[in-house]
Design a protein around this motif. Structure first.
Motif, PDB file in Angstrom:
ATOM      1  N   ALA A 118      -6.454   6.158   9.086  1.00 26.32           N
ATOM      2  CA  ALA A 118      -6.019   4.772   9.262  1.00 26.32           C
ATOM      3  C   ALA A 118      -6.940   4.114  10.288  1.00 26.32           C
ATOM      4  O   ALA A 118      -7.089   4.614  11.406  1.00 26.32           O
ATOM      5  CB  ALA A 118      -4.574   4.724   9.726  1.00 26.32           C
ATOM      6  N   THR A 142      -3.935  -4.153   2.502  1.00 31.79           N
ATOM      7  CA  THR A 142      -2.657  -4.767   2.164  1.00 31.79           C
ATOM      8  C   THR A 142      -2.676  -6.195   2.690  1.00 31.79           C
ATOM      9  O   THR A 142      -3.420  -6.493   3.633  1.00 31.79           O
ATOM     10  CB  THR A 142      -1.490  -3.984   2.788  1.00 31.79           C
ATOM     11  N   SER A 153       0.828  -1.208   0.000  1.00 30.86           N
ATOM     12  CA  SER A 153       0.000   0.000   0.000  1.00 30.86           C
ATOM     13  C   SER A 153       0.855   1.247   0.000  1.00 30.86           C
ATOM     14  O   SER A 153       0.376   2.321  -0.357  1.00 30.86           O
ATOM     15  CB  SER A 153      -1.036   0.007   1.124  1.00 30.86           C
ATOM     16  N   ASP A 154       2.123   1.117   0.359  1.00 29.48           N
ATOM     17  CA  ASP A 154       3.027   2.270   0.234  1.00 29.48           C
ATOM     18  C   ASP A 154       3.001   2.840  -1.184  1.00 29.48           C
ATOM     19  O   ASP A 154       2.977   4.054  -1.373  1.00 29.48           O
ATOM     20  CB  ASP A 154       4.473   1.861   0.570  1.00 29.48           C
ATOM     21  N   PHE A 214       0.528   7.272  10.326  1.00 24.56           N
ATOM     22  CA  PHE A 214       1.467   6.505   9.498  1.00 24.56           C
ATOM     23  C   PHE A 214       2.386   7.469   8.746  1.00 24.56           C
ATOM     24  O   PHE A 214       1.908   8.372   8.059  1.00 24.56           O
ATOM     25  CB  PHE A 214       0.669   5.632   8.531  1.00 24.56           C
ATOM     26  N   ARG A 253       4.827  -7.912  -1.021  1.00 23.74           N
ATOM     27  CA  ARG A 253       4.507  -6.527  -1.402  1.00 23.74           C
ATOM     28  C   ARG A 253       3.254  -6.469  -2.276  1.00 23.74           C
ATOM     29  O   ARG A 253       3.332  -6.374  -3.512  1.00 23.74           O
ATOM     30  CB  ARG A 253       5.689  -5.828  -2.125  1.00 23.74           C
ATOM     31  N   ASP A 296      -7.466   3.703   5.452  1.00 24.37           N
ATOM     32  CA  ASP A 296      -6.348   2.753   5.368  1.00 24.37           C
ATOM     33  C   ASP A 296      -6.601   1.617   6.351  1.00 24.37           C
ATOM     34  O   ASP A 296      -6.497   1.793   7.560  1.00 24.37           O
ATOM     35  CB  ASP A 296      -5.048   3.502   5.688  1.00 24.37           C
ATOM     36  N   TYR A 338       2.179   8.799   4.803  1.00 23.47           N
ATOM     37  CA  TYR A 338       1.258   9.820   4.261  1.00 23.47           C
ATOM     38  C   TYR A 338       2.009  11.144   4.079  1.00 23.47           C
ATOM     39  O   TYR A 338       1.916  11.795   3.041  1.00 23.47           O
ATOM     40  CB  TYR A 338       0.061  10.063   5.196  1.00 23.47           C
ATOM     41  N   ALA A 356      -4.912  -1.298   6.819  1.00 20.92           N
ATOM     42  CA  ALA A 356      -3.774  -2.229   6.823  1.00 20.92           C
ATOM     43  C   ALA A 356      -3.925  -3.299   7.912  1.00 20.92           C
ATOM     44  O   ALA A 356      -3.486  -4.432   7.747  1.00 20.92           O
ATOM     45  CB  ALA A 356      -2.469  -1.456   7.020  1.00 20.92           C
ATOM     46  N   TYR A 357      -4.573  -2.937   9.010  1.00 19.72           N
ATOM     47  CA  TYR A 357      -4.669  -3.867  10.159  1.00 19.72           C
ATOM     48  C   TYR A 357      -6.035  -4.528  10.273  1.00 19.72           C
ATOM     49  O   TYR A 357      -6.389  -5.048  11.331  1.00 19.72           O
ATOM     50  CB  TYR A 357      -4.323  -3.114  11.458  1.00 19.72           C
ATOM     51  N   ASN A 400      -1.924   3.573  13.062  1.00 19.01           N
ATOM     52  CA  ASN A 400      -0.564   3.199  13.436  1.00 19.01           C
ATOM     53  C   ASN A 400       0.165   4.509  13.706  1.00 19.01           C
ATOM     54  O   ASN A 400       0.085   5.393  12.860  1.00 19.01           O
ATOM     55  CB  ASN A 400       0.072   2.434  12.260  1.00 19.01           C
ATOM     56  N   SER A 451       0.161  -7.332   3.801  1.00 20.02           N
ATOM     57  CA  SER A 451       1.399  -7.333   4.600  1.00 20.02           C
ATOM     58  C   SER A 451       1.178  -7.789   6.034  1.00 20.02           C
ATOM     59  O   SER A 451       1.899  -8.659   6.534  1.00 20.02           O
ATOM     60  CB  SER A 451       2.013  -5.934   4.620  1.00 20.02           C
ATOM     61  N   LYS A 452       0.214  -7.209   6.717  1.00 22.39           N
ATOM     62  CA  LYS A 452       0.053  -7.511   8.136  1.00 22.39           C
ATOM     63  C   LYS A 452      -0.624  -8.867   8.344  1.00 22.39           C
ATOM     64  O   LYS A 452      -0.566  -9.449   9.413  1.00 22.39           O
ATOM     65  CB  LYS A 452      -0.728  -6.405   8.850  1.00 22.39           C
TER      66      LYS A 452
HETATM   67  C1  LIG Z   1       2.165  -1.170   7.477  1.00 21.97           C
HETATM   68  C2  LIG Z   1       1.226  -0.134   7.048  1.00 21.97           C
HETATM   69  C3  LIG Z   1       0.963   0.096   5.695  1.00 21.97           C
HETATM   70  C4  LIG Z   1       1.927  -0.388   4.626  1.00 21.97           C
HETATM   71  O1  LIG Z   1       1.660  -1.551   4.116  1.00 21.97           O
HETATM   72  P1  LIG Z   1       2.437  -2.169   2.876  1.00 21.97           P
HETATM   73  O2  LIG Z   1       1.336  -2.761   2.101  1.00 21.97           O
HETATM   74  O3  LIG Z   1       3.381  -3.153   3.470  1.00 21.97           O
HETATM   75  O4  LIG Z   1       3.151  -1.090   2.101  1.00 21.97           O
HETATM   76  C5  LIG Z   1      -0.033   0.980   5.337  1.00 21.97           C
HETATM   77  N1  LIG Z   1      -0.700   1.665   6.274  1.00 21.97           N
HETATM   78  C6  LIG Z   1      -0.447   1.512   7.575  1.00 21.97           C
HETATM   79  C7  LIG Z   1      -1.227   2.300   8.565  1.00 21.97           C
HETATM   80  C8  LIG Z   1       0.525   0.623   8.003  1.00 21.97           C
HETATM   81  O5  LIG Z   1       0.815   0.517   9.306  1.00 21.97           O
END
Ligand SMILES: *Cc1c(COP(=O)(O)O)cnc(C)c1O
Length: 356
Positions: free
Chosen positions: A158, A214, A88-89, A113, A224, A188, A116, A190-191, A162, A216-217
């Motif tokens: 978010a 994402t 998501s970056d 985060f 990625r 966002d 941003y 992500a979590y 985070n 990722s978490k």
């Molecule tokens: C970890 C995180 C992301 C980034 O996720 P990637 O997909 O690994 O780039 C995005 N937003 C927040 C709030 C995060 O903590």
């Protein structure tokens, strides 16, 4: 003779690269990674699947089968499309680039985060940070005032945040979305695997909202892959600034395979949610520790001295994140990623070296 100092932007020259400490030999609880690996049988099948990938070919720019699978597995509403990013970056970066009209602004609650702000800066957008309340809930009145004053192009929320772990109040979010009638609101998530609450099912209910996710978490930080869910009118524009082959063939193939086994990752997330509850309880019992409520796979904890805590844990081979310098509201705060039961036991033992 030309030097980089002659050529590179002045603000870039003044920057430092995103710091990622070498974690070899450490218990790594600083980056919200899922500590569990794939079950060996599943990993072997994944290996076979990846062995069949045509590495000599460019990836599909918009891999339709994968996108359809994401829509189905994640419950993307019918009126929405999906845009893939290299994490998501990269999506944050695409949003920044696409919205970077002269004078345009990006707004987000702070502390938040870091990408941003970083991404806004790189795209020459002005960043407006609105402080959260001291308990890390949204200062909705301040948000509404800042939105009226600055009319930002983009607002990031978010959900959960985070590094605080806060799941913002839905009514506060709704007021902000309603007030942001000249902005795009990027939620966002992500979590989401640890929050279990989501705006995704309502992503088609607003004209000014997109939802970012994402894998990722969830346990796939290494591949990625991030995705943006929203109305096609928005996603069509962001797609124009997407680097053509931004998600590679191995990422696409791994995601395609693992989405068929998402129950494995969901079960790991469930275990981490249980570990989060246990860890929060254990840390809260330590004298001098204040644990903030978290809907992520991490805990924000205020301690008497964050530097001493960080250094003590480092010496004990446990890597955490000292966030105390990120924002005044985070004074003496550290962020602890929830790890495996063994890792969390070592973390607690390390914390007890200071807090007893
Ligand atoms: C970890 C995180 C992301 C980034 O996720 P990637 O997909 O690994 O780039 C995005 N937003 C927040 C709030 C995060 O903590």
């Amino acid at each position: 003779m030309t030097t980089p100092q002659d050529i590179i932007r002045r603000d870039v020259l003044a920057m430092t690269s995103y710091p990622v400490p070498d974690a070899t030999g450490y218990i790594k609880l600083d980056a919200m990674e899922n500590p569990f690996s794939l079950p060996p049988v599943l990993a072997a099948h994944l290996g076979e699947h990846l062995a069949g990938v045509a590495l000599n070919r460019y990836p599909a720019p918009r891999p339709e089968a994968l996108i359809e699978k994401i829509k189905r597995v994640m419950g993307v509403p019918a009126g929405c499309d999906v845009l893939l990013g290299n994490g998501s970056d990269e999506i944050i970066s695409m949003v920044s680039v696409a919205c970077a009209k002269p004078g345009a602004k990006v707004l987000a609650p702070m502390p938040g985060f870091v990408m941003y702000q970083m991404s806004a800066k790189l795209a020459n957008l002005e960043f407006i940070g609105v402080p959260l309340n001291p308990d890390f809930t949204l200062d909705t009145e301040a948000m509404l005032a800042a939105i009226a004053e600055h009319e930002p192009a983009v607002i990031y929320l978010a959900y959960p945040n985070n590094p605080t772990g806060t799941l913002y109040d839905d009514a506060d979010m709704e007021r902000i979305i309603a007030a942001a009638n000249k902005s795009l609101v990027v939620i966002d998530e992500a979590y989401q695997p640890f929050a279990q609450q989501s705006w995704l099912p309502r992503a088609d209910a607003f004209d000014n909202v997109v939802v970012m996710r994402t894998v990722s978490k969830l346990g796939l930080a290494g591949i990625r892959l991030g995705y943006l869910v929203g109305k096609p009118a928005w996603l069509t524009e962001f797609d124009k600034v997407r680097p053509p082959y931004n998600t590679n063939v191995l990422t696409q193939a791994a995601a395609d395979f693992l989405l068929d086994h998402v129950d494995v990752l969901d079960a790991q997330a469930e275990q981490l949610r249980e570990e989060r509850t246990k860890l929060a309880k254990a840390v809260a019992q330590l004298p001098g520790a204040e644990v903030f409520p978290s809907a992520g796979n991490f805990l924000l904890v205020r301690v008497p001295d964050a530097s001493v805590m960080f250094e003590t844990l480092l010496a004990a081979r446990v890597l955490i994140k000292n966030v105390s310098k990120m924002h005044p509201l985070l004074v003496n705060c550290v962020r602890l990623t929830v790890g495996s039961p063994e890792e969390n036991a070592q973390l607690i033992a390390g914390l007890k070296l200071v807090l007893h």
